[in-house]
Every structure is written in structure tokens, then in C-alpha cells.
Design an enzyme around this catalytic site. Sequence first.
Site, PDB file in Angstrom:
ATOM      1  N   ILE A 124      -5.561 201.425 131.817  1.00 61.01           N
ATOM      2  CA  ILE A 124      -4.643 201.864 132.854  1.00 61.01           C
ATOM      3  C   ILE A 124      -3.879 200.655 133.366  1.00 61.01           C
ATOM      4  CG2 ILE A 124      -6.433 201.744 134.660  1.00 61.01           C
ATOM      5  CD1 ILE A 124      -4.935 204.239 135.901  1.00 61.01           C
ATOM      6  N   GLU A 244     -13.943 205.322 140.705  1.00 61.97           N
ATOM      7  CA  GLU A 244     -13.768 203.980 140.155  1.00 61.97           C
ATOM      8  C   GLU A 244     -14.526 202.955 140.988  1.00 61.97           C
ATOM      9  OE1 GLU A 244     -10.231 200.669 139.342  1.00 61.97           O
ATOM     10  OE2 GLU A 244      -9.698 202.746 139.803  1.00 61.97           O
ATOM     11  N   ARG A 245     -14.403 203.056 142.311  1.00 67.75           N
ATOM     12  CA  ARG A 245     -15.061 202.077 143.176  1.00 67.75           C
ATOM     13  C   ARG A 245     -16.570 202.247 143.167  1.00 67.75           C
ATOM     14  NH1 ARG A 245      -9.998 202.644 147.354  1.00 67.75           N
ATOM     15  NH2 ARG A 245      -8.764 201.008 146.347  1.00 67.75           N
ATOM     16  N   ARG A 270     -41.126 177.639 135.617  1.00 65.92           N
ATOM     17  CA  ARG A 270     -40.606 176.291 135.893  1.00 65.92           C
ATOM     18  C   ARG A 270     -41.603 175.484 136.718  1.00 65.92           C
ATOM     19  NH1 ARG A 270     -37.857 171.758 134.839  1.00 65.92           N
ATOM     20  NH2 ARG A 270     -36.500 171.043 136.524  1.00 65.92           N
ATOM     21  N   GLN A 338     -28.974 178.764 142.731  1.00 62.61           N
ATOM     22  CA  GLN A 338     -29.539 177.632 143.463  1.00 62.61           C
ATOM     23  C   GLN A 338     -31.012 177.429 143.102  1.00 62.61           C
ATOM     24  OE1 GLN A 338     -27.661 175.706 145.329  1.00 62.61           O
ATOM     25  NE2 GLN A 338     -29.248 174.326 146.109  1.00 62.61           N
TER      26      GLN A 338
END
Length: 381
Positions: A124, A244-245, A270, A338
Site C-alpha cells: 500500500i 493495522e495498528r 554469562r 544493557q
Amino acid sequence: MRRTIFDETHDAFRQTVRKVLAQEVEPYAERWEDEELVPRELYPRLARAGLLGLQIPEEHGGGGQSSFLYNAVVTEEIARGSSFLGQVNLHMNVVVPYFLRLATPAQQARWLPGMASGATMGAIAMTEPGTGSDLAGIATTAVREGDHWVLNGAKTFITGGAHAGAVIVVARTARTEDRRGGLTLFVVEDGMPGFTRGRPLRKLGLHAQDTTELFFTEVRVPADNVLGEEGGAFAHLTANLPQERLSIAVGSQAMSEAMITETVEYVTSRQVFGKSLATFQNTRFTLAALAAQAESVRHMVDRALAELDEGQLSPADAAKAKLVATELQGRIADECLQLHGGYGYIREYPIARRYADARVSRIYGGSNEIMKSIIAKSLGL
């Protein structure tokens, strides 16, 4: 908390979608990101698995589903994957509904079979270099000449523009006192003389999602390619914006959950100062807060999905869902990156890509400033 919006049928479909994406997308996602284009051959493969034309009637080769929930499942699974297939979401959730709602039976017979099979991908074309979110300022024009309209203008930021075989183009066909009047939707098809595609636009994120410029120079569009009512484009466009939203909110929320899951896995493995990063209070509190916020937004989005299926989703409620889901997506991307430390800035880690991909969700489908304006109007402000 338990999700109640999906039943066993949706859950089984989700497993199918997950399997298809694992086979057809995941092995190639990194290459597509580098090439900044998904191959056209992917779409027929997804269509054969039943992912493209879920709401297209069965007589035109689609799934014949009236509910949007199956689309939502596909959108969620794409958002959780390694390559955000924005052109697939746009085709299913944005473009096809225009043809379902506005096309005549003859037009549906022409275009829907190709859209269901993946042979004809849709796009579109609203945004122009000088208009942005101001639809009323569209400068592309179409002038009637006999059985054709002569189309001239340019569009930009067109998702899926590189492979689109049918592009819904918004053009001005009359000058009216109300700037929102005099706009008409046209279906411009691949190969029409004067219709050209510009360079792929290099973006911050969503690299595998092609975004292009489109140009229309004296394009003779048959009168039979007018979609909906002549001069009625503004109303046609705004009528589809809640879905759409909401589809953007669905993808944003799913990606938020994916980022949290991936970050939990990372901090658990980690090692920092001789112990797992997950044992630090800052890590635990950050992820706990993000998980609670993501779940609250999930239930809001689920409620909006239910209202959409019931025909009750208002523009303001769709705007609320997009606003909170995309704002949280950006916050989660930042906090999770972060927690990855320096590795979060390396593209080999999924969070780096997701961080870049997430940023545009607060812009497309109407910027979040527009969402706030819509919500404010619903409050009488």
C-alpha cells in the site's frame, strides 16, 4: 497468567507456523539480513503452508477464516523469530483486508487467488516524501481520460515495494474544500508502463524487510482498477487503521516477550566476577519488572483482539494498544541490551538486531504522537 483468547485449534496452528518458519526462514535469516531482501520464492512456500491467505475466501484459494486470531498467531511467531517478515504481515493484515472489504466480486476474482497463492504480493502506497502522516496532503494525482486514469506522483517508505504485484495507491482525483476529500484508491499492477521502483532504502533495522520508493509517470490505470468509492479513500483508509495498528501491537508485544526470554537465557549462562549474571539483584529486578509489564500489555492486546473479532474495536482503543505495546517494546529492547553489556552491541547477538528493529514500531502505522492525539480526542480533549 493463562491466555484465554486462543483455543486448542489456534495452539495446533501455532505449532504448524513455528515448524514452517523453522524450515523456511530460520536457516536463511542471517543471509537475508545481509542481503537486505527476502527472496520472492519464499511467499509461495508460505502460501502452500496456509500462512498468507487465512482470511481470503476458500473459493479464491484462501483459508476462509473470519477471525483475525489466526493472523495474530502468524504475526506473533514471525516477531519471535530471527527475521521480521514485515512484508508478510503487511500483506495479510493490511493489504488483503482492503480487497476483502472494498473490491467488487470481479476484482476479487482477479486478485485474491494470486494473493492467496503468494504469486501476487500486495503493498500500500500512502506516504509521500512531503506528507508523512498527513494523508490529506497527498500530492500524487490521477486524472480521468476515458476508460483510464492517468497517475503521476511518487511514494516512499513502501514496505514490500520491491516484490509487490498489486499496489494500492492513494491519489488525488479532485480538489475539494475538505482536504480529506477527493482522494481515491487505485490498484497499480506490476508491469504497467510508467510504474517504476526506486532504490531500496537502507534502514537502521528491519534489514530483511524491503522498503522502497515507487514512482508513477503517466501510468494509465484502467477504471476497473479503482478500489472502493471514487473520492472515498480517506474513509476507506481510516476504517482499516484499527486492525493495522493492532497488528503492530501484536508483533511488538510478542517481540518484547522474546527479548525477555533470550535475555534470561543469556544472563543465566554469562559469568561475571565468578558467578552468574542472573544472581545479581539488578539483573533479577530489571527482568522481573519487564516481565510484569509485558504480561500486562499482553492482556490488553488480547482484549483488543477479542474486540476486533467482535467488530467492537474503536480507533482510540487500537491506538492505546499500539502506544503501550510499542513504547514497552522500545524500553525492553534498551534494558535487555544493557544487560548483555558489550555483547549486546554486537550484531551476532539477537538483542542487537531486535534493538534496531524495535525503533520503527513507534513511527509506522501512525507515529505514537498521532496515537496520543487520537486517545486525547476520545477523552474530549
